[in-house]
Design a protein around this motif. Structure first.
Motif, PDB file in Angstrom:
ATOM      1  N   ILE A  41      -0.370   3.469 -10.563  1.00 27.81           N
ATOM      2  CA  ILE A  41       1.079   3.325 -10.112  1.00 27.81           C
ATOM      3  C   ILE A  41       0.932   2.263  -9.004  1.00 27.81           C
ATOM      4  O   ILE A  41       1.843   1.503  -8.666  1.00 27.81           O
ATOM      5  N   ALA A  42       0.139   2.569  -7.946  1.00 28.47           N
ATOM      6  CA  ALA A  42      -0.239   1.656  -6.924  1.00 28.47           C
ATOM      7  C   ALA A  42      -0.276   0.189  -7.361  1.00 28.47           C
ATOM      8  O   ALA A  42       0.475  -0.546  -6.560  1.00 28.47           O
ATOM      9  N   ASN A  91       2.941  -1.034  -8.750  1.00 33.52           N
ATOM     10  CA  ASN A  91       3.916  -1.431  -7.536  1.00 33.52           C
ATOM     11  C   ASN A  91       3.629  -2.595  -6.802  1.00 33.52           C
ATOM     12  O   ASN A  91       4.431  -3.318  -6.538  1.00 33.52           O
ATOM     13  N   SER A  92       2.258  -2.849  -6.661  1.00 31.33           N
ATOM     14  CA  SER A  92       1.797  -4.064  -5.817  1.00 31.33           C
ATOM     15  C   SER A  92       2.388  -5.462  -6.547  1.00 31.33           C
ATOM     16  O   SER A  92       2.655  -6.390  -6.039  1.00 31.33           O
ATOM     17  N   ILE A  93       1.779  -5.292  -7.892  1.00 30.91           N
ATOM     18  CA  ILE A  93       2.007  -6.368  -8.848  1.00 30.91           C
ATOM     19  C   ILE A  93       3.551  -6.859  -8.859  1.00 30.91           C
ATOM     20  O   ILE A  93       3.934  -8.154  -9.069  1.00 30.91           O
ATOM     21  N   SER A  94       4.358  -5.741  -8.916  1.00 34.91           N
ATOM     22  CA  SER A  94       5.848  -5.971  -9.419  1.00 34.91           C
ATOM     23  C   SER A  94       6.339  -6.935  -8.213  1.00 34.91           C
ATOM     24  O   SER A  94       7.538  -7.237  -8.321  1.00 34.91           O
ATOM     25  N   GLU A 126      -7.379  -1.000 -14.817  1.00 34.92           N
ATOM     26  CA  GLU A 126      -6.669  -1.242 -15.947  1.00 34.92           C
ATOM     27  C   GLU A 126      -5.230  -1.848 -16.026  1.00 34.92           C
ATOM     28  O   GLU A 126      -4.652  -2.666 -16.789  1.00 34.92           O
ATOM     29  N   VAL A 127      -4.464  -1.506 -14.936  1.00 31.94           N
ATOM     30  CA  VAL A 127      -3.065  -2.226 -14.834  1.00 31.94           C
ATOM     31  C   VAL A 127      -3.392  -3.719 -14.739  1.00 31.94           C
ATOM     32  O   VAL A 127      -2.542  -4.469 -15.218  1.00 31.94           O
ATOM     33  N   CYS A 128      -4.162  -4.134 -14.069  1.00 37.08           N
ATOM     34  CA  CYS A 128      -4.469  -5.489 -13.523  1.00 37.08           C
ATOM     35  C   CYS A 128      -4.959  -6.215 -14.711  1.00 37.08           C
ATOM     36  O   CYS A 128      -4.397  -7.441 -15.063  1.00 37.08           O
ATOM     37  N   ALA A 129      -5.630  -5.637 -15.466  1.00 36.81           N
ATOM     38  CA  ALA A 129      -6.254  -6.296 -16.577  1.00 36.81           C
ATOM     39  C   ALA A 129      -5.017  -6.610 -17.701  1.00 36.81           C
ATOM     40  O   ALA A 129      -4.941  -7.546 -18.281  1.00 36.81           O
ATOM     41  N   ARG A 130      -4.442  -5.601 -17.916  1.00 37.21           N
ATOM     42  CA  ARG A 130      -3.115  -5.744 -18.717  1.00 37.21           C
ATOM     43  C   ARG A 130      -2.000  -6.728 -18.332  1.00 37.21           C
ATOM     44  O   ARG A 130      -1.441  -7.501 -19.093  1.00 37.21           O
ATOM     45  N   ALA A 131      -1.996  -7.001 -16.937  1.00 37.44           N
ATOM     46  CA  ALA A 131      -1.117  -7.984 -16.315  1.00 37.44           C
ATOM     47  C   ALA A 131      -1.804  -9.284 -16.333  1.00 37.44           C
ATOM     48  O   ALA A 131      -1.235 -10.327 -15.983  1.00 37.44           O
ATOM     49  N   GLY A 132      -3.102  -9.496 -16.549  1.00 33.71           N
ATOM     50  CA  GLY A 132      -3.806 -10.592 -16.553  1.00 33.71           C
ATOM     51  C   GLY A 132      -4.208 -10.930 -15.117  1.00 33.71           C
ATOM     52  O   GLY A 132      -4.096 -12.141 -14.644  1.00 33.71           O
ATOM     53  N   VAL A 177       0.933  -1.308  -0.039  1.00 32.52           N
ATOM     54  CA  VAL A 177       0.072  -0.041  -0.015  1.00 32.52           C
ATOM     55  C   VAL A 177       0.895   1.245  -0.222  1.00 32.52           C
ATOM     56  O   VAL A 177       1.771   1.287   0.562  1.00 32.52           O
ATOM     57  N   ILE A 178       0.526   2.220  -0.723  1.00 34.48           N
ATOM     58  CA  ILE A 178       1.248   3.456  -0.866  1.00 34.48           C
ATOM     59  C   ILE A 178       0.328   4.875  -0.733  1.00 34.48           C
ATOM     60  O   ILE A 178      -1.077   4.484  -0.921  1.00 34.48           O
ATOM     61  N   ALA A 179       1.011   6.060  -0.497  1.00 37.92           N
ATOM     62  CA  ALA A 179       0.189   6.814  -0.408  1.00 37.92           C
ATOM     63  C   ALA A 179       0.423   7.723  -1.835  1.00 37.92           C
ATOM     64  O   ALA A 179       1.257   7.549  -2.645  1.00 37.92           O
ATOM     65  N   PRO A 180      -0.388   8.614  -1.978  1.00 34.76           N
ATOM     66  CA  PRO A 180      -0.588   9.257  -3.542  1.00 34.76           C
ATOM     67  C   PRO A 180       0.732   9.769  -3.806  1.00 34.76           C
ATOM     68  O   PRO A 180       1.328  10.669  -3.063  1.00 34.76           O
ATOM     69  N   LEU A 181       1.318   9.571  -5.058  1.00 34.08           N
ATOM     70  CA  LEU A 181       2.636   9.841  -5.495  1.00 34.08           C
ATOM     71  C   LEU A 181       2.215  11.267  -6.762  1.00 34.08           C
ATOM     72  O   LEU A 181       3.106  11.936  -6.995  1.00 34.08           O
ATOM     73  N   VAL A 182       0.924  11.109  -7.118  1.00 37.95           N
ATOM     74  CA  VAL A 182       0.526  12.187  -8.106  1.00 37.95           C
ATOM     75  C   VAL A 182      -0.626  12.628  -7.684  1.00 37.95           C
ATOM     76  O   VAL A 182      -1.347  12.072  -6.816  1.00 37.95           O
ATOM     77  N   ASP A 183      -1.381  13.710  -8.370  1.00 36.00           N
ATOM     78  CA  ASP A 183      -2.578  14.371  -7.893  1.00 36.00           C
ATOM     79  C   ASP A 183      -3.579  13.479  -8.816  1.00 36.00           C
ATOM     80  O   ASP A 183      -4.535  13.579  -8.297  1.00 36.00           O
TER      81      ASP A 183
END
Length: 112
Positions: A20-21, A24-27, A64-70, A6-12
């Protein structure tokens, strides 16, 4: 294998933050030599300060990121919190002998 990050916001931008979160988690699973399969959203959110549309946008970016990573998002948990934080608990698969872990590191080994 199972991870949580879990991360805090890095962008607005909430969509970008969710993306991004999630990446980061999937990585974390990739870093241990695994293949990510399933995820749970983990959201900490001040619903008395921000509209739920912001939370929906964060989750959309992550989806969206999860879908791209399967990776299938199969649920999650939200906690009221004065500070926004978001991430995923990710379940992945890896053969036990193929796990990359700093617990098995030995002097002189090189990480490639």
């Amino acid at each position: 294998m199972l991870t949580a990050d879990v991360i805090a916001p890095l962008v607005d931008d909430p969509v970008a933050f969710g993306a991004i979160a999630a990446a980061n988690s999937i990585s974390d699973v990739y870093a241990m030599g695994g293949v990510p399969r399933f995820a749970l959203n983990l959201a900490f959110f001040p619903d008395d300060q921000l509209g739920l549309d912001v939370l929906a946008a964060i989750q959309a970016g992550a989806a969206e990121v999860c879908a791209r990573a399967g990776v299938a998002v199969v649920g999650g948990h939200t906690v009221r919190d004065p500070e926004v934080k978001f991430g995923l608990s990710v379940t992945g698969e890896v053969a036990l002998d193929d796990v990359w872990s700093n617990r098995r590191a030995q002097a002189g080994q090189r990480w490639c």
